[in-house]
Design a protein around this motif. Structure first.
Motif, PDB file in Angstrom:
ATOM      1  N   PHE A 171       0.802  -1.271   0.111  1.00 53.01           N
ATOM      2  CA  PHE A 171      -0.057   0.097   0.173  1.00 53.01           C
ATOM      3  C   PHE A 171       0.915   1.120   0.041  1.00 53.01           C
ATOM      4  O   PHE A 171       1.780   1.394   1.066  1.00 53.01           O
ATOM      5  CB  PHE A 171      -0.917   0.307   1.280  1.00 53.01           C
ATOM      6  CG  PHE A 171      -1.722   1.143   1.406  1.00 53.01           C
ATOM      7  CD1 PHE A 171      -2.693   1.480   0.601  1.00 53.01           C
ATOM      8  CD2 PHE A 171      -1.512   2.422   2.103  1.00 53.01           C
ATOM      9  CE1 PHE A 171      -3.556   2.565   0.425  1.00 53.01           C
ATOM     10  CE2 PHE A 171      -2.135   3.302   2.198  1.00 53.01           C
ATOM     11  CZ  PHE A 171      -3.355   3.679   1.451  1.00 53.01           C
ATOM     12  N   ASP A 231      -9.387  -1.591   0.446  1.00 56.63           N
ATOM     13  CA  ASP A 231     -10.367  -0.562  -0.087  1.00 56.63           C
ATOM     14  C   ASP A 231     -10.480   0.497   0.875  1.00 56.63           C
ATOM     15  O   ASP A 231     -10.781   1.805   0.645  1.00 56.63           O
ATOM     16  CB  ASP A 231     -11.667  -1.332  -0.338  1.00 56.63           C
ATOM     17  CG  ASP A 231     -11.564  -2.418  -1.848  1.00 56.63           C
ATOM     18  OD1 ASP A 231     -10.614  -2.056  -2.426  1.00 56.63           O
ATOM     19  OD2 ASP A 231     -12.627  -3.126  -1.577  1.00 56.63           O
ATOM     20  N   ASN A 290      -7.623   2.899   0.829  1.00 55.84           N
ATOM     21  CA  ASN A 290      -7.741   3.852  -0.467  1.00 55.84           C
ATOM     22  C   ASN A 290      -8.969   4.849  -0.199  1.00 55.84           C
ATOM     23  O   ASN A 290      -8.698   6.148  -0.810  1.00 55.84           O
ATOM     24  CB  ASN A 290      -7.695   2.927  -1.567  1.00 55.84           C
ATOM     25  CG  ASN A 290      -6.810   2.362  -2.018  1.00 55.84           C
ATOM     26  OD1 ASN A 290      -5.479   3.019  -2.171  1.00 55.84           O
ATOM     27  ND2 ASN A 290      -6.676   0.995  -2.256  1.00 55.84           N
ATOM     28  N   LYS A 319      -7.459   7.625   2.223  1.00 58.45           N
ATOM     29  CA  LYS A 319      -6.500   8.307   1.195  1.00 58.45           C
ATOM     30  C   LYS A 319      -7.380   9.513   0.708  1.00 58.45           C
ATOM     31  O   LYS A 319      -6.495  10.674   0.376  1.00 58.45           O
ATOM     32  CB  LYS A 319      -5.576   7.503   0.194  1.00 58.45           C
ATOM     33  CG  LYS A 319      -4.467   8.471  -0.222  1.00 58.45           C
ATOM     34  CD  LYS A 319      -3.953   7.412  -1.194  1.00 58.45           C
ATOM     35  CE  LYS A 319      -3.435   6.275  -0.975  1.00 58.45           C
ATOM     36  NZ  LYS A 319      -2.490   5.331  -2.067  1.00 58.45           N
TER      37      LYS A 319
END
Length: 285
Positions: A117, A148, A151, A154
């Motif tokens: 990641f 998931d 992300n 993020k």
């Protein structure tokens, strides 16, 4: 049933309570002065290193990503302890090859599945992802759902920093020479951030006071959009304790319902940012 661990690089500068987690492993980046390589945190005395940065401007240390062998050893240790999957969190791939090291090392350890990641940040802003991953593991999340979630996180996370001297970033190859030269000649205190995994100016401002005021404005916008969420903020610095304390005090007084923590910037990242740097990052945990 899958047993999941977290692997992270040292530039996340984890809090002590996270370091003690059984399902977490750290691999260390190093600083190099001359022919001497030392792993940050565990082999470097930071006060002496800060003194070196302050007084040896002609010879800037270099830094290096974790050795493939160290990453392999960490993965093998996790595998031997029954872990089937590892979420490997790395500082931004735009400034380090650590993310690539994870991918390469994963091919050498067949009995554990590695899920690299790219945090696209570093320091305590990277630590946010470690906290989130450990929390989701405790809740029984699968590796795929966990990634998931990271992300999605993020998309909301931000980090801004102000440096005293742009030449460290320029000489270390993390900022273009033209940007550094113009900034220093005009005594600009630009706000920097990560964009497309690279360190770039967010806004050029003439004074530190105006720069930090702009960061406060940016956080206020984020807060108003997310004030009913679990907001976390980190304030970090390189030998700039007074600046960091002022920022923490301002945020604690204005946002009593927000989790605000003060951390530090260790040797590897300090090499590129220089003394006197401060940063503020936030996310929703």
């Amino acid at each position: 049933m899958k047993k999941i661990a977290v692997l992270v690089d040292s530039t996340a500068y984890l809090a002590n309570e996270l370091r003690e987690k059984e399902n977490l492993k750290i691999v260390y980046l190093s600083t190099i002065i001359g022919n001497v390589s030392q792993k940050e945190i565990i082999e470097i005395d930071f006060p002496n290193y800060a003194n070196y940065l302050a007084n040896n401007s002609e010879v800037l240390p270099t830094t290096s990503q974790p050795a493939i062998g160290e990453v392999v050893a960490a993965l093998e240790d996790l595998s031997s302890n029954g872990y089937t999957d590892v979420i490997a969190i790395a500082l931004s791939s735009g400034i380090s090859g650590t993310y690539t090291s994870y991918s390469v090392a994963s091919l050498m350890v067949p009995n554990i599945k590695v899920h690299p990641f790219d945090s696209e940040v570093s320091c305590q802003a990277e630590e946010f992802y470690v906290k989130k991953a450990l929390k989701l593991i405790d809740e029984g999340c699968t590796p795929e759902r966990l990634l998931d979630s990271l992300n999605e996180m993020k998309k909301l996370s931000k980090a801004y920093f102000i440096v005293d001297d742009l030449s460290h970033l320029q000489r270390g190859g993390r900022l273009s020479g033209a940007q550094a030269l113009i900034g220093n000649l005009l005594q600009v205190k630009p706000i920097l951030h990560f964009e497309n995994k690279l360190i770039v100016p967010y806004m050029k401002i003439r004074t530190y006071k105006k720069a930090i005021s702009k960061i406060y404005d940016l956080f206020e916008e984020f807060y108003q959009d997310n004030k009913d969420s679990n907001i976390s903020v980190c304030v970090i610095h390189v030998e700039a304790e007074n600046k960091a304390n002022d920022i923490v005090n301002y945020l604690v007084e204005k946002y009593p319902n927000v989790n605000i923590e003060k951390g530090f910037i260790g040797p590897v990242i300090a090499t590129h940012l220089g003394l006197g740097s401060v940063a503020v990052g936030w996310t929703i945990l």
